[in-house]
Design an enzyme around this catalytic site. Sequence first.
Site, mmCIF file in Angstrom:
data_model
loop_
_atom_site.group_PDB
_atom_site.id
_atom_site.type_symbol
_atom_site.label_atom_id
_atom_site.label_comp_id
_atom_site.label_asym_id
_atom_site.label_seq_id
_atom_site.Cartn_x
_atom_site.Cartn_y
_atom_site.Cartn_z
ATOM 1 N N ASP A 144 8.436 -50.028 11.670
ATOM 2 C CA ASP A 144 9.998 -50.728 12.031
ATOM 3 C C ASP A 144 8.812 -50.847 13.847
ATOM 4 O O ASP A 144 8.571 -50.494 13.875
ATOM 5 C CB ASP A 144 10.977 -49.552 12.673
ATOM 6 C CG ASP A 144 11.677 -50.070 11.364
ATOM 7 O OD1 ASP A 144 11.447 -51.019 10.513
ATOM 8 O OD2 ASP A 144 13.028 -49.097 11.285
ATOM 9 N N ASP A 178 0.509 -43.577 2.608
ATOM 10 C CA ASP A 178 0.502 -43.022 1.752
ATOM 11 C C ASP A 178 -0.744 -44.073 0.691
ATOM 12 O O ASP A 178 -1.036 -43.718 -0.240
ATOM 13 C CB ASP A 178 1.798 -42.688 0.837
ATOM 14 C CG ASP A 178 1.389 -42.129 -0.386
ATOM 15 O OD1 ASP A 178 0.292 -41.079 -0.158
ATOM 16 O OD2 ASP A 178 1.902 -42.374 -1.767
ATOM 17 N N ASP A 206 2.295 -53.637 5.774
ATOM 18 C CA ASP A 206 3.192 -52.616 6.101
ATOM 19 C C ASP A 206 3.360 -51.987 6.628
ATOM 20 O O ASP A 206 2.846 -50.842 6.648
ATOM 21 C CB ASP A 206 2.107 -51.638 4.602
ATOM 22 C CG ASP A 206 3.165 -50.955 3.873
ATOM 23 O OD1 ASP A 206 3.951 -50.378 4.335
ATOM 24 O OD2 ASP A 206 2.801 -49.544 3.474
ATOM 25 N N ASP A 247 -6.422 -49.682 15.315
ATOM 26 C CA ASP A 247 -5.423 -50.671 15.474
ATOM 27 C C ASP A 247 -5.093 -52.025 14.655
ATOM 28 O O ASP A 247 -6.306 -52.780 15.138
ATOM 29 C CB ASP A 247 -4.893 -50.779 17.389
ATOM 30 C CG ASP A 247 -3.145 -51.457 17.475
ATOM 31 O OD1 ASP A 247 -2.715 -52.096 15.973
ATOM 32 O OD2 ASP A 247 -2.789 -51.176 18.609
ATOM 33 N N GLY A 248 -4.148 -52.310 14.191
ATOM 34 C CA GLY A 248 -4.322 -53.449 13.038
ATOM 35 C C GLY A 248 -4.233 -54.512 13.986
ATOM 36 O O GLY A 248 -4.912 -55.830 12.853
ATOM 37 N N PRO A 304 3.643 -47.548 17.947
ATOM 38 C CA PRO A 304 2.053 -48.075 17.598
ATOM 39 C C PRO A 304 2.433 -49.438 17.400
ATOM 40 O O PRO A 304 1.754 -49.775 16.850
ATOM 41 C CB PRO A 304 1.235 -47.203 16.629
ATOM 42 C CG PRO A 304 2.637 -46.248 16.076
ATOM 43 C CD PRO A 304 3.229 -45.949 17.578
ATOM 44 N N GLN A 314 1.656 -40.410 17.225
ATOM 45 C CA GLN A 314 2.863 -40.265 16.774
ATOM 46 C C GLN A 314 3.499 -39.256 16.550
ATOM 47 O O GLN A 314 2.664 -38.140 16.342
ATOM 48 C CB GLN A 314 3.309 -41.081 15.180
ATOM 49 C CG GLN A 314 2.747 -41.835 14.366
ATOM 50 C CD GLN A 314 2.524 -42.505 13.961
ATOM 51 O OE1 GLN A 314 3.439 -43.488 13.456
ATOM 52 N NE2 GLN A 314 1.411 -43.054 13.522
HETATM 53 N N1 SAM Z 1 4.571 -47.766 2.337
HETATM 54 C C1 SAM Z 1 3.609 -46.694 3.682
HETATM 55 C C2 SAM Z 1 3.231 -45.803 2.181
HETATM 56 O O1 SAM Z 1 2.574 -45.779 1.313
HETATM 57 O O2 SAM Z 1 3.615 -44.952 3.202
HETATM 58 C C3 SAM Z 1 4.556 -46.411 4.649
HETATM 59 C C4 SAM Z 1 3.816 -47.031 5.634
HETATM 60 S S1 SAM Z 1 4.576 -46.783 7.239
HETATM 61 C C5 SAM Z 1 5.384 -48.469 6.719
HETATM 62 C C6 SAM Z 1 3.210 -47.836 8.422
HETATM 63 C C7 SAM Z 1 1.678 -47.416 8.771
HETATM 64 O O3 SAM Z 1 1.456 -48.250 9.668
HETATM 65 C C8 SAM Z 1 2.831 -45.748 9.540
HETATM 66 O O4 SAM Z 1 1.374 -45.295 8.154
HETATM 67 C C9 SAM Z 1 1.678 -46.166 10.749
HETATM 68 O O5 SAM Z 1 0.820 -44.895 11.072
HETATM 69 C C10 SAM Z 1 0.878 -47.585 10.406
HETATM 70 N N2 SAM Z 1 1.017 -48.514 11.609
HETATM 71 C C11 SAM Z 1 1.628 -48.365 12.592
HETATM 72 N N3 SAM Z 1 1.109 -49.157 13.494
HETATM 73 C C12 SAM Z 1 0.025 -49.742 13.235
HETATM 74 C C13 SAM Z 1 -1.164 -50.643 13.874
HETATM 75 N N4 SAM Z 1 -0.256 -51.483 15.324
HETATM 76 N N5 SAM Z 1 -1.846 -50.217 12.960
HETATM 77 C C14 SAM Z 1 -2.328 -50.108 12.006
HETATM 78 N N6 SAM Z 1 -1.195 -49.491 11.079
HETATM 79 C C15 SAM Z 1 -0.330 -48.793 12.252
#
Ligand code: SAM
Length: 289
Positions: free
Chosen positions: A173, A104, A170, A152-153, A177, A49
């Site tokens: 949207d 974060d 967490d 990847d989660g 990914p 991203q």
């Molecule tokens: N509340 C968070 C903070 O304290 O920054 C914001 C986190 S943000 C909503 C979601 C995170 O999920 C991003 O850092 C993104 O890179 C990660 N993410 C997206 N797809 C993912 C996946 N398939 N597996 C693991 N992490 C993923």
Amino acid sequence: MSNRDFSESLIGYEKEDDQLWLWDDIPELKMEIGYKIKKLLHLEKSAFQEISIVETASYGRMLVLDGTPQITEKDGFIYNEMISHIALTTHPKPLTAGMIGGGDCGPAREALKYGSVETIDVVEIDPLVVSACRTWMTPYESNDRIRLFYEDGARWIKKQQRQYDVLLVDRSDPYGPATALYTAGFYRDVHQALKDDGIAVFQSGSPFYSDSFKKTVNQLRKLFPIVHTYTTTIPSFPGGIWTFTIASKRWSPLQADLNRLQWENAKYMNPDIFRASFQLPNYIRDMLK
Ligand code: SAM
């Protein structure tokens, strides 16, 4: 990479009369929300991203992924406290916690307030988001109880069997990914990864315009005996109102022992907020019938 030339194409950013704006496009609402940007602090494109961190005029520093705001310095405490404390209080003695989506890592820091929690496994797909946040958002403080996995989660969760008391999902949207974190298979894997009395909580989107909210609740109801949605208000998120959905194998958040709630140093959470957040307006109740 910082102080990059704004004339390069950045997702969502536009320059108008020498002023930089971030326009968050919400097609479901046929609206764009503009955030006035004082300074672009960091920009890079990862394998997953486009990551930027900006100083906004209204919300302080903001983490932006592919043009979508994720967390801000001024109101991030609301999201972090609301996604973490309810599940960690509802479980009478959480020992093992996991978190998918690191960013974060704010929710993991909240989880540390629960003394029974021995480990919090944070699974983040994109190491560059974590390092950017450590530089520009919250200074990094190492803690032996937090273990970071860059994966990847959706793949990681498949390998976990009855391991966790609490899982915090967490996720961003349902684009890019994070798409894999919204599938029926993912919800099944979360169920498998929880112990027999485990609890998971999901960021479940805006009830006002996002259909991921209803879909999340419907999928979880097929798997868990106890599913409850709660809401909060996050000023920097489009529409303000936001949902989280908790799915539990045994413990109900409506019967939680609120003496366990660690809210002494919280900026948002307290026992009244805990209880009140489950009171839903009629339009949301109707969506959940
Ligand atoms: N509340 C968070 C903070 O304290 O920054 C914001 C986190 S943000 C909503 C979601 C995170 O999920 C991003 O850092 C993104 O890179 C990660 N993410 C997206 N797809 C993912 C996946 N398939 N597996 C693991 N992490 C993923």
